[in-house]
Design a protein around this motif. Sequence first.
Motif, PDB file in Angstrom:
ATOM      1  N   LEU A 192      64.699  43.884  10.636  1.00 30.38           N
ATOM      2  CA  LEU A 192      64.638  44.797  11.769  1.00 30.38           C
ATOM      3  C   LEU A 192      66.042  45.034  12.301  1.00 30.38           C
ATOM      4  O   LEU A 192      66.908  44.167  12.262  1.00 30.38           O
ATOM      5  CB  LEU A 192      63.712  44.277  12.859  1.00 30.38           C
ATOM      6  N   LEU A 193      66.236  46.240  12.796  1.00 25.97           N
ATOM      7  CA  LEU A 193      67.486  46.656  13.411  1.00 25.97           C
ATOM      8  C   LEU A 193      67.153  47.282  14.748  1.00 25.97           C
ATOM      9  O   LEU A 193      66.278  48.158  14.830  1.00 25.97           O
ATOM     10  CB  LEU A 193      68.229  47.666  12.520  1.00 25.97           C
ATOM     11  N   VAL A 194      67.800  46.818  15.803  1.00 22.52           N
ATOM     12  CA  VAL A 194      67.627  47.382  17.137  1.00 22.52           C
ATOM     13  C   VAL A 194      68.965  47.943  17.599  1.00 22.52           C
ATOM     14  O   VAL A 194      69.970  47.221  17.616  1.00 22.52           O
ATOM     15  CB  VAL A 194      67.119  46.330  18.147  1.00 22.52           C
ATOM     16  N   LEU A 195      68.974  49.218  17.947  1.00 23.62           N
ATOM     17  CA  LEU A 195      70.165  49.875  18.478  1.00 23.62           C
ATOM     18  C   LEU A 195      70.025  50.017  19.983  1.00 23.62           C
ATOM     19  O   LEU A 195      68.962  50.425  20.477  1.00 23.62           O
ATOM     20  CB  LEU A 195      70.343  51.253  17.840  1.00 23.62           C
TER      21      LEU A 195
ATOM     22  N   VAL B 174      62.118  48.965  11.703  1.00 22.33           N
ATOM     23  CA  VAL B 174      61.528  47.813  11.031  1.00 22.33           C
ATOM     24  C   VAL B 174      61.100  48.242   9.631  1.00 22.33           C
ATOM     25  O   VAL B 174      60.382  49.237   9.464  1.00 22.33           O
ATOM     26  CB  VAL B 174      60.314  47.265  11.807  1.00 22.33           C
ATOM     27  N   ALA B 175      61.540  47.508   8.611  1.00 26.74           N
ATOM     28  CA  ALA B 175      61.139  47.765   7.226  1.00 26.74           C
ATOM     29  C   ALA B 175      60.484  46.508   6.664  1.00 26.74           C
ATOM     30  O   ALA B 175      61.007  45.401   6.831  1.00 26.74           O
ATOM     31  CB  ALA B 175      62.341  48.157   6.376  1.00 26.74           C
TER      32      ALA B 175
ATOM     33  N   GLY C 253      56.066  49.231   4.313  1.00 24.48           N
ATOM     34  CA  GLY C 253      55.933  49.924   5.587  1.00 24.48           C
ATOM     35  C   GLY C 253      57.279  50.122   6.254  1.00 24.48           C
ATOM     36  O   GLY C 253      58.204  49.313   6.101  1.00 24.48           O
ATOM     37  N   PHE C 254      57.386  51.212   6.999  1.00 26.63           N
ATOM     38  CA  PHE C 254      58.591  51.521   7.757  1.00 26.63           C
ATOM     39  C   PHE C 254      58.177  52.017   9.134  1.00 26.63           C
ATOM     40  O   PHE C 254      57.292  52.872   9.251  1.00 26.63           O
ATOM     41  CB  PHE C 254      59.437  52.579   7.045  1.00 26.63           C
ATOM     42  N   ARG C 255      58.812  51.478  10.179  1.00 28.69           N
ATOM     43  CA  ARG C 255      58.472  51.841  11.557  1.00 28.69           C
ATOM     44  C   ARG C 255      59.735  52.202  12.321  1.00 28.69           C
ATOM     45  O   ARG C 255      60.706  51.449  12.309  1.00 28.69           O
ATOM     46  CB  ARG C 255      57.739  50.688  12.238  1.00 28.69           C
ATOM     47  N   LEU C 256      59.715  53.331  12.986  1.00 30.74           N
ATOM     48  CA  LEU C 256      60.823  53.801  13.810  1.00 30.74           C
ATOM     49  C   LEU C 256      60.309  54.004  15.224  1.00 30.74           C
ATOM     50  O   LEU C 256      59.328  54.726  15.428  1.00 30.74           O
ATOM     51  CB  LEU C 256      61.380  55.116  13.247  1.00 30.74           C
ATOM     52  N   SER C 257      60.962  53.357  16.204  1.00 28.02           N
ATOM     53  CA  SER C 257      60.482  53.405  17.586  1.00 28.02           C
ATOM     54  C   SER C 257      61.612  53.776  18.542  1.00 28.02           C
ATOM     55  O   SER C 257      62.258  52.897  19.128  1.00 28.02           O
ATOM     56  CB  SER C 257      59.877  52.057  17.990  1.00 28.02           C
ATOM     57  N   PRO C 258      61.877  55.065  18.753  1.00 28.30           N
ATOM     58  CA  PRO C 258      62.839  55.470  19.787  1.00 28.30           C
ATOM     59  C   PRO C 258      62.222  55.307  21.176  1.00 28.30           C
ATOM     60  O   PRO C 258      61.095  55.738  21.424  1.00 28.30           O
ATOM     61  CB  PRO C 258      63.096  56.956  19.465  1.00 28.30           C
TER      62      PRO C 258
END
Length: 352
Positions: free
Chosen positions: A50-53, A70-71, A80-85
Motif C-alpha cells: 500500500l502507498l498513502v500520499l 492498495v495492490a 485486486g487494485f484499490r484507489l481511494s482519493p
Amino acid sequence: MKLVRGIMICLLLSIFARAQDDGAQEHFQRFSVMPVVAYSEETELEYGGLLVLFFKPFEGSAHVSTIDLVALGTTRNQYGFRLSPNFWLLADQVHIPSIFRLYKWESSLFERGSRGDFDAIGTYERTYFNGYVPIELSFGIPDWLPFRYGPVLDGETRKNKLGEIIPEGSEDGWFLGGGYRLVLDKRDNHNWPTKGYYTAFEEIFYGGNFRFHTEELDLRFYTPLFWRTSLALGAYFKQSRGSDIPVSYLAGSDGTKRFRGIDCGLWNDNQAMIFQMEFRRPLFWRLAGTIFGETFQSGPYFSEMLKRKMHYSVGFGGRLALNRSEKLHARGDISLIDGKHIGLTIDLREAF
C-alpha cells in the motif's frame, strides 16, 4: 465455504516513509509505503503493498487530503487494485471520500440469509470495476453545526465466470446509481477518533442491467475512558430493495469493516443490522492495540431478523501508525466468530 483461518505471516516487512518530527511542523510527511504478506485458506498466500500520499491542507482548509493505493495478489491467481482519493476542498466546504476498485477475484457463492451455514454452494470468478463517489457539501451551514449534505454516484461493470450454479443477482452486466447523503460529523480525528460522534444516512437508486435501490444508516459514538483508552460504539443498518439486486449489493457484512473476519457474501439478505464495540489504546512508538466485539444479523425483513439468533464476533488487533501526526494506522485484527470460526483482517484505517 473455505473458512478464512488466517495466520498473519508478516503484517509489516518495512516502512519507507520520510521521518517526521512531531514538534516540527515544517517537516510534512508526504507518503508512506508498506508491503504486506498474509495467509488464509480463502486466498492461500496473499501479498501486496500500500502507498498513502499526503497533501498539505489546501488554502483555507484544516484537513489533510490523502490518496490511498492498495495492490493485492494471491497464489490462487486473485488480483485486486484499490484507489481511494479523499479530498477536502474550498476551506473544507467540500469533502470527497471516493473509492475505485478493479478486481479479478475467485469468490464463494452462498445461499441468501443468515442460517449459520459456512458451506459455500459454489465458486465463481469475478472481474469487475466499481466506483463510489460521494460529494459532501457544507455550503450555507453555520460553523457550529457539523452537517454535510450532497449527491452520491455509485456504479459497477462486471463479467463473471460461473459454474453450474447461477444464483439470482450474479449475472454479468452493469449498473449506475445516484442518490444523496446526509452527514453529522463531530469527531476529534477522522483516522483515530477518541471523542465525538458520526451519523450518516445514504439512499441510492440504481438503473442498468439491474434495477434496485439501497438505504444505509451509520451511527458511531466515541468517548475517552482512562489510561489513554477510548471506547468506540457503532450501529449500522442497510436495506436493499428490488427484484434483481446484485449479490454484492445485498445487505450484510463486508468482512473488513462491518463484522470483520468473514466472507463478504456470507449471510447477506435484503436487510441487515450490525452493532460494534471497540476499546482502543496507544501503546508505544508507532504501535496501538484494540479489543472488540460485534454482533450481526440479516433477513428478508426486519421482523424476521428479530426472531433469529444473533451472530457474534470477539477479537483483538494491532495497529501500526503510518503517519503519527495524522494518526493513520495499518491494522490487523483476529476475530473468533460464533465461538468456533477464526477470521483475519488486514486493512488500512479503523473499522469504524
